[in-house]
Design a protein around this motif. Structure first.
Motif: not given
Length: 209
Positions: A63, A65, A67, A94, A97
């Protein structure tokens, strides 16, 4: 950490015990000077995630971070998505991702990659991975070029039962310091593909039935 850490630690989980605890890689991000989100930071993560996919038997979750952050009220930079009272501002990180999230696949497919250079600074800036999406039968090929020049890639997909000359791919590419690069659709020729400078390219391919 700096983007260079991700480049020079790409084999980190290759050396991880295969019979030990699984890994949740949480709260990672690349920090350039003054901490902007740029193609440079985003592609360093894209490269590193090709190696994380290779080690999916060990690293089961990741993940990015932090976010979310409201413009003018941040305690940390970079963040993945900024917002204010009326709009949302996804960063270049982003976009990486998003490409990974939409093209995660189910099964990693081992593949060989040979780079025609003895320069380690070149080798660490090129990466690839192949995964299969068992739900659709698609093979997903990710290609990252973090060099300031084009890379000519010879891609042999015959072992996967794939024989196509052109494919529409998703691609993120711009100047190395771009803060507003967006994903676009491009046509990629195969088996000889040209990867633009500072680019992340995702191809979804179907095998012959």
């Amino acid at each position: 950490v700096a983007p260079g850490w991700y480049l020079y630690n790409r084999d980190f989980y290759d050396k991880y015990p295969r019979n030990g605890s699984k890994v949740y890689l949480g709260e990672y991000a690349a920090h350039a000077p003054e901490r902007p989100s740029t193609i440079e930071t985003a592609l360093s993560i894209a490269l590193y995630l090709t190696d994380i996919e290779r080690n999916g038997d060990v690293v089961t979750m990741t993940s990015y971070a932090p976010l979310l952050a409201k413009n003018g009220h941040t305690q940390w930079r970079p963040d993945l998505i900024y917002f204010d009272n009326t709009d949302v501002y996804p960063t270049v990180d982003y976009q990486v991702q998003k490409l990974y999230g939409n093209n995660s696949g189910t099964t990693y497919v081992p593949a060989n990659m040979a780079i025609a250079s003895d320069n380690d600074k070149v080798k660490v800036r090129i990466g690839s991975s192949i995964v299969k999406d068992d739900a659709t039968g698609d093979y997903i090929l990710k290609l990252v070029n973090m060099l300031p020049v084009e890379v000519n890639a010879d891609i042999d997909l015959a072992p996967l039962g794939i024989n196509v000359n052109k494919v529409v791919a998703e691609q993120l590419s711009d100047r190395h310091d771009s803060k507003d690069a967006k994903i676009k659709k491009v046509e990629i020729s195969l088996p000889k593909a040209v990867l633009p400078p500072y680019s992340f390219t995702v191809l979804r391919l179907k095998a012959r039935k």
